[in-house]
Write a protein that holds these residues in place. Structure first.
Motif, PDB file in Angstrom:
ATOM      1  N   TYR A  52       0.849  -1.190   0.000  1.00 16.41           N
ATOM      2  CA  TYR A  52       0.000   0.000   0.000  1.00 16.41           C
ATOM      3  C   TYR A  52       0.891   1.248   0.000  1.00 16.41           C
ATOM      4  CZ  TYR A  52      -3.825  -3.213   1.023  1.00 16.41           C
ATOM      5  OH  TYR A  52      -4.734  -4.243   0.956  1.00 16.41           O
ATOM      6  N   SER A  53       1.742   1.326  -1.014  1.00 15.95           N
ATOM      7  CA  SER A  53       2.716   2.422  -1.128  1.00 15.95           C
ATOM      8  C   SER A  53       1.985   3.759  -1.218  1.00 15.95           C
ATOM      9  CB  SER A  53       3.585   2.217  -2.371  1.00 15.95           C
ATOM     10  OG  SER A  53       4.253   0.973  -2.299  1.00 15.95           O
ATOM     11  N   MET A  54       2.281   4.640  -0.288  1.00 14.32           N
ATOM     12  CA  MET A  54       1.536   5.881  -0.159  1.00 14.32           C
ATOM     13  C   MET A  54       2.016   6.944  -1.147  1.00 14.32           C
ATOM     14  SD  MET A  54      -0.876   5.661   2.030  1.00 14.32           S
ATOM     15  CE  MET A  54      -1.449   4.419   3.210  1.00 14.32           C
ATOM     16  N   ILE A  55       1.034   7.628  -1.725  1.00 12.52           N
ATOM     17  CA  ILE A  55       1.291   8.754  -2.613  1.00 12.52           C
ATOM     18  C   ILE A  55       0.989  10.062  -1.888  1.00 12.52           C
ATOM     19  CG2 ILE A  55       0.609   9.862  -4.788  1.00 12.52           C
ATOM     20  CD1 ILE A  55      -0.254   7.032  -5.731  1.00 12.52           C
ATOM     21  N   PHE A  56      -0.053  10.022  -1.066  1.00 14.82           N
ATOM     22  CA  PHE A  56      -0.492  11.223  -0.355  1.00 14.82           C
ATOM     23  C   PHE A  56      -1.040  10.809   1.002  1.00 14.82           C
ATOM     24  CE2 PHE A  56      -4.272  13.655   0.895  1.00 14.82           C
ATOM     25  CZ  PHE A  56      -3.741  14.916   1.047  1.00 14.82           C
ATOM     26  N   MET A  57      -0.683  11.568   2.044  1.00 18.42           N
ATOM     27  CA  MET A  57      -1.238  11.381   3.382  1.00 18.42           C
ATOM     28  C   MET A  57      -1.387  12.751   4.026  1.00 18.42           C
ATOM     29  SD  MET A  57       1.054   8.163   4.775  1.00 18.42           S
ATOM     30  CE  MET A  57      -0.063   7.469   5.995  1.00 18.42           C
ATOM     31  N   GLU A  74      12.003   7.500   1.713  1.00 17.45           N
ATOM     32  CA  GLU A  74      12.123   6.293   2.546  1.00 17.45           C
ATOM     33  C   GLU A  74      11.177   5.192   2.077  1.00 17.45           C
ATOM     34  OE1 GLU A  74      11.609   5.006   7.261  1.00 17.45           O
ATOM     35  OE2 GLU A  74      11.736   7.126   6.702  1.00 17.45           O
ATOM     36  N   HIS A  75      10.034   5.585   1.518  1.00 18.33           N
ATOM     37  CA  HIS A  75       9.037   4.638   0.997  1.00 18.33           C
ATOM     38  C   HIS A  75       8.692   3.552   2.020  1.00 18.33           C
ATOM     39  CE1 HIS A  75       9.104   6.473  -2.917  1.00 18.33           C
ATOM     40  NE2 HIS A  75      10.399   6.238  -3.085  1.00 18.33           N
ATOM     41  N   ARG A  76       8.413   3.972   3.233  1.00 20.30           N
ATOM     42  CA  ARG A  76       8.044   3.002   4.271  1.00 20.30           C
ATOM     43  C   ARG A  76       6.753   2.290   3.882  1.00 20.30           C
ATOM     44  NH1 ARG A  76       9.069   1.707   9.461  1.00 20.30           N
ATOM     45  NH2 ARG A  76      10.804   3.185   9.510  1.00 20.30           N
ATOM     46  N   SER A  77       6.736   0.975   4.061  1.00 19.28           N
ATOM     47  CA  SER A  77       5.554   0.173   3.738  1.00 19.28           C
ATOM     48  C   SER A  77       4.454   0.415   4.767  1.00 19.28           C
ATOM     49  CB  SER A  77       5.926  -1.314   3.721  1.00 19.28           C
ATOM     50  OG  SER A  77       4.764  -2.119   3.699  1.00 19.28           O
ATOM     51  N   TYR A  78       3.271   0.795   4.289  1.00 17.49           N
ATOM     52  CA  TYR A  78       2.166   1.002   5.231  1.00 17.49           C
ATOM     53  C   TYR A  78       1.649  -0.333   5.764  1.00 17.49           C
ATOM     54  CZ  TYR A  78      -2.154   2.536   7.365  1.00 17.49           C
ATOM     55  OH  TYR A  78      -3.159   2.761   8.272  1.00 17.49           O
ATOM     56  N   SER A  79       1.601  -1.342   4.915  1.00 12.87           N
ATOM     57  CA  SER A  79       1.097  -2.638   5.375  1.00 12.87           C
ATOM     58  C   SER A  79       2.013  -3.249   6.435  1.00 12.87           C
ATOM     59  CB  SER A  79       0.916  -3.605   4.203  1.00 12.87           C
ATOM     60  OG  SER A  79       2.141  -3.833   3.553  1.00 12.87           O
ATOM     61  N   ALA A  80       3.309  -2.867   6.416  1.00 13.89           N
ATOM     62  CA  ALA A  80       4.230  -3.356   7.447  1.00 13.89           C
ATOM     63  C   ALA A  80       3.890  -2.777   8.814  1.00 13.89           C
ATOM     64  CB  ALA A  80       5.668  -3.012   7.077  1.00 13.89           C
ATOM     65  N   GLN A  81       3.112  -1.691   8.833  1.00 11.02           N
ATOM     66  CA  GLN A  81       2.676  -1.095  10.099  1.00 11.02           C
ATOM     67  C   GLN A  81       1.452  -1.815  10.674  1.00 11.02           C
ATOM     68  OE1 GLN A  81       5.675   1.264  10.060  1.00 11.02           O
ATOM     69  NE2 GLN A  81       4.149   1.808  11.575  1.00 11.02           N
ATOM     70  N   HIS A  98       5.216   7.603  12.850  1.00  7.48           N
ATOM     71  CA  HIS A  98       6.106   8.097  11.800  1.00  7.48           C
ATOM     72  C   HIS A  98       5.438   9.287  11.111  1.00  7.48           C
ATOM     73  CE1 HIS A  98       8.612   4.465  12.045  1.00  7.48           C
ATOM     74  NE2 HIS A  98       7.495   3.769  12.068  1.00  7.48           N
ATOM     75  N   PRO A  99       6.221  10.252  10.645  1.00  6.46           N
ATOM     76  CA  PRO A  99       5.635  11.360   9.884  1.00  6.46           C
ATOM     77  C   PRO A  99       5.144  10.869   8.525  1.00  6.46           C
ATOM     78  CG  PRO A  99       8.030  11.475   9.806  1.00  6.46           C
ATOM     79  CD  PRO A  99       7.690  10.375  10.774  1.00  6.46           C
ATOM     80  N   ALA A 100       4.232  11.607   7.944  1.00  5.44           N
ATOM     81  CA  ALA A 100       3.698  11.228   6.631  1.00  5.44           C
ATOM     82  C   ALA A 100       4.810  11.089   5.598  1.00  5.44           C
ATOM     83  CB  ALA A 100       2.670  12.263   6.174  1.00  5.44           C
TER      84      ALA A 100
END
Length: 221
Positions: free
Chosen positions: A34-39, A58-65, A49-51
């Protein structure tokens, strides 16, 4: 088409509304991360974590959260909604860097151009207090139900013993009658035992009935 003043008014309203949310808005790609484009919104408080950690380099994985116990349920809800081109509504836990977790509710849907899926978007809101209260209520009802079942199970043999005691008391009265005057005192004791057995059996049966009703009420929700 909005002019500049109208666009600025809309943007100001959106910023104000988002600032009041106990949650955040998002748009992301339809991948397993669920790679985020906008938050926008309360991302840092809920995720730890900040948006920018999700939308930036960093492209942090949202599903990993997402809590591992909840992730497959999230995938299933999203995939089912996308197949129907509808919305999903799912509760799950977000894991924070300090090891804590927070319950959230996500309502989202796919952005389509015809049959082509472009993005996923939605809102994630803090539901931690209400969800934990709901889970505590479920646990309490399950505990009450279990105690009721145990009480009902314990009451049944008591009733059976008391029924046997009543039969023995009846037999004792008959034997006392055959013994004549010599059995008078024994007959009195037998009558008292029979009376106590009757009263106790009635009470035990009432407890069993009430317990059964309580158990059915709990199980019905």
């Amino acid at each position: 088409m909005l002019d500049r003043t109208e666009r600025e008014a809309v943007e100001e309203a959106m910023h104000s509304i988002i600032g009041r949310m106990e949650g955040f808005l998002y748009r992301c790609r339809n991948d397993r991360d669920y790679s985020m484009i906008f938050m926008a919104g309360d991302v840092a408080r809920l995720t730890g974590h900040p948006a920018q950690a999700f939308t930036g380099a960093e492209h942090r994985s949202y599903s990993a959260q997402t809590h591992p116990e909840d992730l497959e349920r999230v995938y299933a809800a999203v995939d089912a909604a996308l197949a129907a081109q509808g919305n999903w509504n799912v509760d799950y836990r977000i894991l924070r860097p300090d090891g804590s977790d927070v319950w959230v509710r996500e309502i989202g849907g796919g952005v389509f151009r015809g049959d082509e899926l472009l993005y996923l978007e939605g809102v994630v809101v803090d539901s931690d207090l209400s969800r934990r209260a709901e889970l505590r209520n479920v646990e309490m009802l399950e505990a009450i139900s279990e105690k009721s079942r145990l009480l009902l199970k314990s009451t049944v043999p008591i009733v059976n013993v008391l029924r046997t005691l009543r039969i023995l008391a009846i037999n004792a009265r008959l034997e006392a009658g055959r013994a004549g005057p010599m059995g008078a005192s024994f007959g009195f004791v037998a009558n008292e035992v029979s009376r106590l057995a009757e009263e106790t059996a009635t009470l035990a049966e009432a407890i069993a009935t009430i317990t059964g009703q309580l158990n059915r009420l709990v199980e019905s929700g």
